[in-house]
Scaffold this motif. Structure first.
Motif: not given
Length: 240
Positions: A131, A168, A172, A177, A181, A184-185, A207, A211
């Motif tokens: 991230h 972010r 996040s 998470r 994530a 999801e990516h 997504h 977030s």
């Protein structure tokens, strides 16, 4: 360009990246007042390169000038944060759709490389490096560039990039998470690779929505805690 001006620009570039990283990571807290003399002393730099770095930070919306206060690290209201996520949802989902249409095989390979690099970093806390890296190591940055839409790239990779990255990073990359994530990516990349524009857009929208929910919940808690700390001061002023 003289060697002296080149050196000033080089120092300013270095100071800019150090300051923006400290702001994004919260080492310079949101809303905190900053001054040229204070920063020059803290970062061991002269005022010329520092002013240039601060101008860039202001352009990227990480610091703001407040009348009768001076410069301070940006602190969005809840309304402003929600507006920022409204833009992200609309523009990044569009970028994902366009990436499914335009992204080259080399760009896809680079995008998958970002995910692979994250999986290989077992020595870091889950999700942290993923991230918090910027530019070429940022998943969202790659997708926006892969849209091949210059307007989107200017808005998301220049105008709003550091501000989005700040929220972010600080709100996040916690709990489970980052792991969700990451899954999801992968799904978004698969949709882009298959050229499924509608699915890529839908998955990116979901997504960003997920977030948004986490970031706004955590930010609301931060604002509430800040208000509670300020309340006794307000009462003392009223009673004085």
């Amino acid at each position: 360009m003289t060697s002296e001006s080149t050196e000033v620009r080089t120092i300013a570039e270095r100071v800019f990246h150090k300051l923006q990283d400290d702001i994004v990571r919260g080492h310079l807290p949101a809303g905190s007042k900053i001054t040229e003399p204070g920063l020059a002393k803290s970062y061991g730099v002269s005022r010329g390169p520092l002013r240039e770095a601060m101008r860039r930070l202001e352009t990227h919306r990480l610091i703001e000038r407040v009348p009768h206060v001076g410069a301070r690290v940006v602190k969005l209201s809840m309304r402003e944060l929600l507006e920022l996520f409204d833009m992200r949802e609309a523009l990044e989902s569009m970028a994902a759709r366009l990436a499914a249409r335009h992204m080259t095989q080399d760009e896809l390979a680079a995008l998958r490389g970002v995910l692979d690099a994250h999986e290989e970093q077992h020595d870091l806390p889950p999700g942290e490096a993923y991230h918090r890296r910027e530019g070429d190591l940022d998943f969202h940055f790659h997708i926006v560039r892969g849209s091949h839409n210059r307007m989107l790239m200017t808005t998301l990779c220049d105008d709003l990039y550091y501000l989005v990255r700040l929220y972010r990073t600080q709100y996040s990359a916690t709990g489970t998470r980052p792991q969700r994530a990451f899954v999801e990516h992968h799904r978004i990349v698969d949709a882009i690779a298959s050229g499924d524009e509608e699915l890529a857009e839908t998955l990116m929208r979901r997504h960003i929505t997920a977030s948004r929910q986490l970031v706004t919940e955590r930010y609301a808690m931060t604002l509430e805690h800040s208000e509670q700390k300020e309340e006794p001061i307000s009462r003392r002023r009223i009673n004085s």
